[in-house]
Design an enzyme around this catalytic site. Structure first.
Site, PDB file in Angstrom:
ATOM      1  N   GLY A   1       0.859  -1.201   0.000  1.00 18.49           N
ATOM      2  CA  GLY A   1       0.000   0.000   0.000  1.00 18.49           C
ATOM      3  C   GLY A   1       0.880   1.230   0.000  1.00 18.49           C
TER       4      GLY A   1
ATOM      5  CE1 TYR B   1      -4.850  -4.604   6.214  1.00 18.52           C
ATOM      6  CE2 TYR B   1      -5.926  -5.280   8.241  1.00 18.52           C
ATOM      7  CZ  TYR B   1      -5.273  -4.325   7.500  1.00 18.52           C
ATOM      8  OH  TYR B   1      -5.038  -3.095   8.050  1.00 18.52           O
TER       9      TYR B   1
ATOM     10  N   GLY C   1       1.991   3.663  21.097  1.00 21.40           N
ATOM     11  CA  GLY C   1       3.364   4.125  20.894  1.00 21.40           C
ATOM     12  C   GLY C   1       3.574   5.538  21.405  1.00 21.40           C
TER      13      GLY C   1
ATOM     14  CG  HIS D   1      -6.679   5.148  18.847  1.00 24.51           C
ATOM     15  ND1 HIS D   1      -5.836   4.179  18.368  1.00 24.51           N
ATOM     16  CD2 HIS D   1      -6.972   5.941  17.785  1.00 24.51           C
ATOM     17  CE1 HIS D   1      -5.634   4.367  17.070  1.00 24.51           C
ATOM     18  NE2 HIS D   1      -6.316   5.437  16.695  1.00 24.51           N
TER      19      HIS D   1
ATOM     20  CE  LYS E   1     -15.609  14.936  26.530  1.00 23.47           C
ATOM     21  NZ  LYS E   1     -16.202  15.943  27.400  1.00 23.47           N
TER      22      LYS E   1
ATOM     23  CE  LYS F   1      -8.668  19.166  26.540  1.00 27.63           C
ATOM     24  NZ  LYS F   1      -8.667  20.197  27.549  1.00 27.63           N
TER      25      LYS F   1
ATOM     26  CG  LEU G   1       6.636  15.648  34.710  1.00 24.70           C
ATOM     27  CD1 LEU G   1       8.003  16.290  34.795  1.00 24.70           C
ATOM     28  CD2 LEU G   1       6.708  14.233  35.262  1.00 24.70           C
TER      29      LEU G   1
HETATM   30  N1  LIG Z   1      -4.307   7.415   6.709  1.00 21.28           N
HETATM   31  C1  LIG Z   1      -4.288   7.464   8.033  1.00 21.28           C
HETATM   32  O1  LIG Z   1      -4.042   8.507   8.629  1.00 21.28           O
HETATM   33  C2  LIG Z   1      -4.532   6.228   8.836  1.00 21.28           C
HETATM   34  C3  LIG Z   1      -4.774   5.010   8.218  1.00 21.28           C
HETATM   35  N2  LIG Z   1      -4.943   3.876   8.964  1.00 21.28           N
HETATM   36  C4  LIG Z   1      -5.172   2.593   8.325  1.00 21.28           C
HETATM   37  O2  LIG Z   1      -4.076   2.279   7.476  1.00 21.28           O
HETATM   38  C5  LIG Z   1      -4.505   1.580   6.339  1.00 21.28           C
HETATM   39  C6  LIG Z   1      -4.114   2.347   5.087  1.00 21.28           C
HETATM   40  O3  LIG Z   1      -4.691   3.627   5.159  1.00 21.28           O
HETATM   41  P1  LIG Z   1      -4.532   4.723   3.995  1.00 21.28           P
HETATM   42  O4  LIG Z   1      -3.126   4.782   3.543  1.00 21.28           O
HETATM   43  O5  LIG Z   1      -5.175   5.942   4.484  1.00 21.28           O
HETATM   44  O6  LIG Z   1      -5.430   4.092   2.868  1.00 21.28           O
HETATM   45  P2  LIG Z   1      -5.487   4.421   1.331  1.00 21.28           P
HETATM   46  O7  LIG Z   1      -6.911   4.550   0.955  1.00 21.28           O
HETATM   47  O8  LIG Z   1      -4.571   5.535   0.955  1.00 21.28           O
HETATM   48  O9  LIG Z   1      -4.994   3.036   0.718  1.00 21.28           O
HETATM   49  C7  LIG Z   1      -3.642   2.618   0.688  1.00 21.28           C
HETATM   50  C8  LIG Z   1      -3.357   1.982  -0.667  1.00 21.28           C
HETATM   51  O10 LIG Z   1      -4.132   0.789  -0.776  1.00 21.28           O
HETATM   52  C9  LIG Z   1      -4.594   0.629  -2.104  1.00 21.28           C
HETATM   53  N3  LIG Z   1      -6.051   0.546  -2.076  1.00 21.28           N
HETATM   54  C10 LIG Z   1      -6.935   1.507  -1.734  1.00 21.28           C
HETATM   55  N4  LIG Z   1      -8.197   1.049  -1.793  1.00 21.28           N
HETATM   56  C11 LIG Z   1      -8.121  -0.232  -2.181  1.00 21.28           C
HETATM   57  C12 LIG Z   1      -9.061  -1.255  -2.403  1.00 21.28           C
HETATM   58  N5  LIG Z   1     -10.373  -1.040  -2.251  1.00 21.28           N
HETATM   59  N6  LIG Z   1      -8.613  -2.462  -2.778  1.00 21.28           N
HETATM   60  C13 LIG Z   1      -7.304  -2.691  -2.926  1.00 21.28           C
HETATM   61  N7  LIG Z   1      -6.370  -1.757  -2.715  1.00 21.28           N
HETATM   62  C14 LIG Z   1      -6.754  -0.553  -2.354  1.00 21.28           C
HETATM   63  C15 LIG Z   1      -4.134   1.838  -2.881  1.00 21.28           C
HETATM   64  O11 LIG Z   1      -2.945   1.493  -3.576  1.00 21.28           O
HETATM   65  P3  LIG Z   1      -2.925   0.980  -5.073  1.00 21.28           P
HETATM   66  O12 LIG Z   1      -4.203   1.365  -5.726  1.00 21.28           O
HETATM   67  O13 LIG Z   1      -1.726   1.656  -5.666  1.00 21.28           O
HETATM   68  O14 LIG Z   1      -2.733  -0.480  -4.956  1.00 21.28           O
HETATM   69  C16 LIG Z   1      -3.780   2.851  -1.815  1.00 21.28           C
HETATM   70  O15 LIG Z   1      -2.748   3.706  -2.216  1.00 21.28           O
HETATM   71  C17 LIG Z   1      -6.013   1.415   6.496  1.00 21.28           C
HETATM   72  O16 LIG Z   1      -6.253   0.197   7.109  1.00 21.28           O
HETATM   73  C18 LIG Z   1      -6.386   2.572   7.416  1.00 21.28           C
HETATM   74  O17 LIG Z   1      -7.552   2.330   8.128  1.00 21.28           O
HETATM   75  C19 LIG Z   1      -4.855   3.902  10.325  1.00 21.28           C
HETATM   76  C20 LIG Z   1      -4.624   5.076  10.998  1.00 21.28           C
HETATM   77  C21 LIG Z   1      -4.483   6.341  10.315  1.00 21.28           C
HETATM   78  O1  LIG Z   2      -6.367   6.316  14.048  1.00 18.24           O
HETATM   79  C1  LIG Z   2      -6.709   7.469  13.895  1.00 18.24           C
HETATM   80  O2  LIG Z   2      -6.051   8.429  14.564  1.00 18.24           O
HETATM   81  C2  LIG Z   2      -6.074   9.782  14.112  1.00 18.24           C
HETATM   82  C3  LIG Z   2      -5.561  10.618  15.275  1.00 18.24           C
HETATM   83  O3  LIG Z   2      -4.250  10.245  15.577  1.00 18.24           O
HETATM   84  P1  LIG Z   2      -3.294  11.274  16.373  1.00 18.24           P
HETATM   85  O4  LIG Z   2      -2.080  10.492  16.647  1.00 18.24           O
HETATM   86  O5  LIG Z   2      -3.089  12.436  15.449  1.00 18.24           O
HETATM   87  O6  LIG Z   2      -4.046  11.679  17.590  1.00 18.24           O
HETATM   88  C4  LIG Z   2      -7.465  10.195  13.711  1.00 18.24           C
HETATM   89  O7  LIG Z   2      -7.415  11.480  13.114  1.00 18.24           O
HETATM   90  C5  LIG Z   2      -8.021   9.214  12.701  1.00 18.24           C
HETATM   91  O8  LIG Z   2      -9.379   9.522  12.433  1.00 18.24           O
HETATM   92  C6  LIG Z   2      -7.953   7.803  13.224  1.00 18.24           C
HETATM   93  O9  LIG Z   2      -8.250   6.884  12.164  1.00 18.24           O
END
Ligand SMILES: NC(=O)C1=CN([C@@H]2O[C@H](COP(=O)(O)OP(=O)(O)OC[C@H]3O[C@@H](n4cnc5c(N)ncnc54)[C@H](OP(=O)(O)O)[C@@H]3O)[C@@H](O)[C@H]2O)C=CC1
Ligand SMILES: O=C1O[C@H](COP(=O)(O)O)[C@@H](O)[C@H](O)[C@H]1O
Length: 510
Positions: free
Chosen positions: A35, A150, A210, A269, A352, A361, A418
């Site tokens: 990804g 996955y 983390g 979280h 909340k 925050k 602190l």
């Molecule tokens: N973005 C964030 O801030 C956060 C994300 N996450 C989790 O991390 C994971 C990735 O998130 P994020 O990077 O935002 O996701 P994206 O939507 O950017 O997807 C990541 C990559 O996966 C591929 N992809 C997207 N949709 C599909 C699909 N339906 N089927 C197959 N491949 C697909 C694409 O690559 P390509 O088309 O090139 O193969 C894309 O660049 C998710 O599980 C998300 O919930 C968790 C916390 C924060």
């Molecule tokens: O997992 C997630 O977290 C972010 C907030 O993370 P932080 O480290 O900036 O507090 C949240 O914006 C997002 O919706 C959620 O998927």
């Protein structure tokens, strides 16, 4: 005086789990970000790898990083995408260049062998070039992908890309949240992945684990005499664990609408923080001992009643074209949990979380009961509170009643403070992802969610989530930039929280 205190000058004792960090493994390390074209990869995963590289945790002569996704890119195009997100303050240009040269890109589908065979070939070539002995190679797969893919991706990794021998190397897989949508889907996913990989190979990441002050919770609770006798129903009135963001779903509306704030923030979280605040003392700091205690406290949570929940949705949420016009997905929720055990019976834990609120925050607020036989009328000043500010500006402060300095004998509320930025001036607090990726390389699962822990977490929230999905509980509208629905404050008061009027903690400035 405070400005002269540096972390280096202080005697920090090494805690047992820190000692484990010294276990060094040799052999070629390949980190594969699946990804790689996505949002998380560029904003979090690659910058965290860069920070680890800068600090010498990833060595040029034995590490290689691979990006994999469907988008057609050449190595340089991926590097160009990543470059702008590397932390600016650390950008020594030769380091950036050398780091980016470690990254190779392979394009392929998530469900067909060709791409994964090509990926395996690229990894193997790298291992051969580093003269890695057969079997001693380490392969870390980071799934920065939607959870829907996955199972198929794991199957491909298992068949085509695992470390070829069990001699001394390993294959580990990091999974992003959300891990399932409810108990049944999470269990199904766990079973599918469990058929392919053993639990020690599986790292379910929750990046809140983390964060510096989340990692501090167990040390604080169990290494301080102050807290041991007070941390229970005899002394504590209520506990709040709060997450607020001052922006809305911003471009992630399509994703968010399928999940809502409980699945996005509270079930993972905030519940992880809840575990660390409420669990019993583990037998030792070994990851399995800690996770055993987390599971126990989760299993002691009573079923959630409707009257313990307030939901909200900010006005304007549905203006996002990716959000359906009739969406009832909550962007705000307050949920009160009750634990049925000797330590916590009767103490509400108020979780909340909200988007588009009046501040950003995350904090834990432990409010103590009123002083019995109070001769100073100190309850008028406000109750004792112990606050752990996770972000922004990491801090812990204790609100307590003192004599107002001066001639008069009056009581006033003040604080013992602190504040990390002031106290640890020369310490750079690592990013959560940086720390957790390092743990995966070291094989330390303490800060990752175990399968039974995940199951227990879903057991708590699934009945409520199903009622929300079925439309039985509706969100209240609230204004963006507000505190959320007024009903949430009423619930807080009903749960026993007493707000202190006229006292505001002001973070110290240097
Ligand atoms: N973005 C964030 O801030 C956060 C994300 N996450 C989790 O991390 C994971 C990735 O998130 P994020 O990077 O935002 O996701 P994206 O939507 O950017 O997807 C990541 C990559 O996966 C591929 N992809 C997207 N949709 C599909 C699909 N339906 N089927 C197959 N491949 C697909 C694409 O690559 P390509 O088309 O090139 O193969 C894309 O660049 C998710 O599980 C998300 O919930 C968790 C916390 C924060
Ligand atoms: O997992 C997630 O977290 C972010 C907030 O993370 P932080 O480290 O900036 O507090 C949240 O914006 C997002 O919706 C959620 O998927």
């Amino acid at each position: 005086m405070a400005s002269q205190w540096h972390c280096e000058k202080r005697a920090f004792s090494k805690i047992e789990s820190f000692a484990r960090d010294n276990v060094t493994e040799t052999g070629c390390l390949s980190i594969i970000v699946l990804g790689a074209s996505g949002d998380l990869a560029k904003k979090k995963t690659f910058p965290a790898l860069f920070n680890l590289y800068q600090q010498g945790f990833l060595q040029l002569n034995d590490v290689h990083i691979f990006g994999y996704s469907r988008t057609q890119l050449c190595d340089d195009e991926l590097r160009e995408r990543i470059k702008g997100y590397l932390p600016v303050e650390n950008k020594v240009s030769s380091n950036v260049f050398n780091f980016l040269q470690l990254i190779k890109y392979v394009s392929g589908a998530y469900d067909s062998p060709e791409g994964f065979q090509e990926l395996d070939k690229a990894i193997s070539e790298h291992e051969t070039s580093k003269k890695s002995h057969e079997g001693s190679s380490r392969r870390l797969f980071y799934l920065a992908l939607p959870p829907s893919v996955y199972p198929q991706v794991c199957k491909m990794i298992k068949i085509f890309c695992t470390n070829k021998s069990g001699l001394s190397g390993w294959t580990r897989v990091v999974f992003e949240k959300p891990f399932g949508k409810d108990l049944a889907s999470a269990e199904e996913l766990s079973a599918q992945i469990g058929e392919l990989f053993d639990e020690p190979q599986i790292y379910r990441i929750d990046h809140y684990l983390g964060k510096e002050l989340v990692q501090n919770l167990l040390v604080l609770r169990f290494a301080n005499r102050f807290f041991l006798p007070l941390w229970n129903r005899d002394n504590i009135s209520n506990v709040q664990i709060v997450f607020r963001e001052d922006f809305g779903t911003e471009g992630r509306g399509g994703y968010f609408d399928q999940y809502g704030i409980i699945r996005d923030i509270i079930q993972n979280h905030l519940l992880q923080i809840f575990c660390l605040v409420a669990m019993e003392k583990p037998v030792s700091t070994k990851p399995e001992h800690i996770r055993d205690e987390k599971v126990k406290v989760l299993q002691s949570v009573n079923p959630i009643r409707d009257e313990d929940v307030v939901l909200g949705q900010y006005r304007g949420y549905k203006d996002d074209p990716t959000v359906p016009d009739d969406s009832v997905t909550p962007t705000f929720a307050t949920v009160v949990l009750h634990i049925h055990n000797e330590r916590w019976e009767g103490v509400p834990f108020i979780l909340k979380a909200g988007k588009a609120l009046n501040s950003r925050k995350a904090e834990i607020r432990v409010q103590f009961k009123d002083v019995p036989g109070d001769i100073f009328k100190s309850s008028k000043q406000g109750r004792n509170e112990f606050v752990i500010r996770l972000q922004p500006s990491e801090a812990m402060y204790m609100k307590l009643t003192v004599k107002q300095p001066g001639l008069e004998m009056t009581a006033a509320q003040s604080e013992l403070d602190l504040s990390y930025r002031q106290r640890y001036q020369e310490v750079v607090i690592p990013e959560a992802y940086e720390r957790l990726i390092l743990d995966t390389i070291k094989g330390d699962q303490q800060h990752f969610v175990r399968r039974d822990e995940l199951k227990a977490a879903w057991e708590i929230f699934t009945p409520l989530l199903h009622r929300i999905d079925e439309g039985d509980l509706q969100p209240q509208g609230y204004e963006p930039g507000s505190r959320g629905p007024a009903e949430a404050d009423e619930l807080l008061e009903k749960a026993g929280y007493v707000q202190t009027h006229g006292y505001i903690w002001i973070p110290p400035t240097l």
